[in-house]
Design an enzyme around this catalytic site. Structure first.
Site, PDB file in Angstrom:
ATOM      1  N   SER A   1      65.638  29.149  98.818  1.00 37.77           N
ATOM      2  CA  SER A   1      66.653  28.882  99.843  1.00 37.77           C
ATOM      3  C   SER A   1      68.004  28.633  99.195  1.00 37.77           C
ATOM      4  O   SER A   1      68.077  28.126  98.064  1.00 37.77           O
ATOM      5  CB  SER A   1      66.229  27.650 100.643  1.00 37.77           C
ATOM      6  OG  SER A   1      67.283  27.202 101.462  1.00 37.77           O
TER       7      SER A   1
ATOM      8  N   TYR B   1      64.304  18.701 100.349  1.00 38.00           N
ATOM      9  CA  TYR B   1      64.064  20.134 100.583  1.00 38.00           C
ATOM     10  C   TYR B   1      64.854  20.953  99.556  1.00 38.00           C
ATOM     11  O   TYR B   1      64.309  21.865  98.908  1.00 38.00           O
ATOM     12  CB  TYR B   1      64.494  20.494 102.005  1.00 38.00           C
ATOM     13  CG  TYR B   1      64.365  21.959 102.338  1.00 38.00           C
ATOM     14  CD1 TYR B   1      63.122  22.538 102.555  1.00 38.00           C
ATOM     15  CD2 TYR B   1      65.493  22.777 102.449  1.00 38.00           C
ATOM     16  CE1 TYR B   1      63.001  23.891 102.870  1.00 38.00           C
ATOM     17  CE2 TYR B   1      65.382  24.120 102.754  1.00 38.00           C
ATOM     18  CZ  TYR B   1      64.140  24.676 102.958  1.00 38.00           C
ATOM     19  OH  TYR B   1      64.021  26.016 103.254  1.00 38.00           O
TER      20      TYR B   1
END
Ligand SMILES: NC(=O)c1ccc[n+]([C@@H]2O[C@H](COP(=O)([O-])OP(=O)(O)OC[C@H]3O[C@@H](n4cnc5c(N)ncnc54)[C@H](OP(=O)(O)O)[C@@H]3O)[C@@H](O)[C@H]2O)c1
Length: 274
Positions: free
Chosen positions: A136, A149
């Site tokens: 990501s 995250y």
């Protein structure tokens, strides 16, 4: 790596991006093993795509142990491992429980690497294979509420670069996919956290990022696998930022070219021992 006829082990298959990947891969003629936890969702996706369901919890050490062996006994050698399963946590670190912290790192970083660890020996023996890790842009730039995250995804991108260095010249390729926000339930959940929502709203308004379409992401991931590209960074307008973050890795790769890789050493050690 050709996907037509390839056996792809796809984790997180029933999620927004996973289902789009499953559809695209089966359209390309791949044989797809669909992995997630929920059997009913897996069966529905299998019915829709022709893939084979495989239920497992990647956060459960027992479920993870020997997983690739179990898949290969049922479905044959894995040609492409597509580590797509992942989950977000939003909020302050102190808002998370110890279990949430551990589960996020387990699912986003430990499980993909463990599956790579399990699948690589067979790929090396066959002299071919592909490892794809869905990371990501949260691993490139940090946003409020996404510290855990983002850290897990930065680790996954970095580890993929390390695997690439180790596997150079073996026939086993790697692809690190660094994507920005996708129209998905995950983004809807992230947007429930005010500071994360405000951050995404600002970068989208400033056109630093754009909201990606899951089918387009799947199409580009499959194309990148087929073209043997080491990186896929989307949206394109954010690619230079991700490339800057990857510059030290690229410099190390150039500076260290010609150094025997771990895989080469492994082969030499085996030859000496026999
Ligand atoms: N959505 C975005 O905006 C975005 C942006 C950048 C990167 N990504 C990355 O893209 C990947 C897919 O995202 P997504 O939006 O499609 O996610 P999603 O819709 O939330 O899907 C997650 C998938 O993972 C499975 N899963 C969750 N926990 C699991 C576990 N413990 N063991 C096995 N499977 C598990 C889920 O099925 P079960 O719950 O049935 O297990 C589901 O199939 C993730 O790695 C994510 O970090 C997403």
């Amino acid at each position: 790596m050709r996907t037509t006829g390839a056996h792809v082990l796809l984790t997180g298959a029933t999620g927004t991006i996973g289902a789009a990947l499953a559809r695209r891969l089966t359209e390309r003629g791949a044989q797809v093993t669909l992995l997630a936890r929920t059997p009913t969702a897996l069966q529905a996706l299998a019915d829709a795509t022709g893939g084979t369901p495989f239920a497992a919890d990647l956060c459960d050490p027992e479920g993870l142990r020997g997983l690739v062996d179990r898949v290969e006994v049922q479905q044959g050698p894995v040609d492409v491992l597509l580590n797509n399963a992942g989950a977000e946590t939003t909020g302050l670190l102190t808002d998370l429980t110890a279990e949430q912290l551990r589960a996020t790192v387990d699912l986003n970083l430990t499980a993909p690497l463990e599956l790579c660890r399990q699948v690589i020996p067979g790929m090396l023996a066959r002299g071919t294979g592909h490892l794809v890790n869905i990371s990501s842009l949260a691993g490139v730039a940090t946003f409020p509420g996404l510290a855990v995250y983002g850290a897990s995804k930065a680790g996954l991108t970095h580890a993929t670069s390390g695997l690439r260095a180790d596997l150079r010249g073996t026939g086993v390729g790697t692809l690190a996919v660094e994507i920005g926000p996708v129209a998905s339930e995950m983004m809807d959940r992230i947007s429930l956290h005010g500071p994360s929502e405000a951050s995404f709203a600002r970068v989208l308004r400033a056109r630093l990022l754009s909201l990606l379409d899951p089918d387009d992401v799947a199409h580009r991931v499959v194309t990148a696998i087929e073209q043997g590209r080491p990186h896929l960074r989307l949206p394109r307008r954010a690619a230079p930022l991700a490339a800057v973050t990857g510059t030290p890795r690229a410099i190390a790769r150039i500076a260290l070219s010609g150094i025997p890789t771990s895989s080469t050493r492994h082969d030499e050690d085996r030859e000496t021992a026999t």
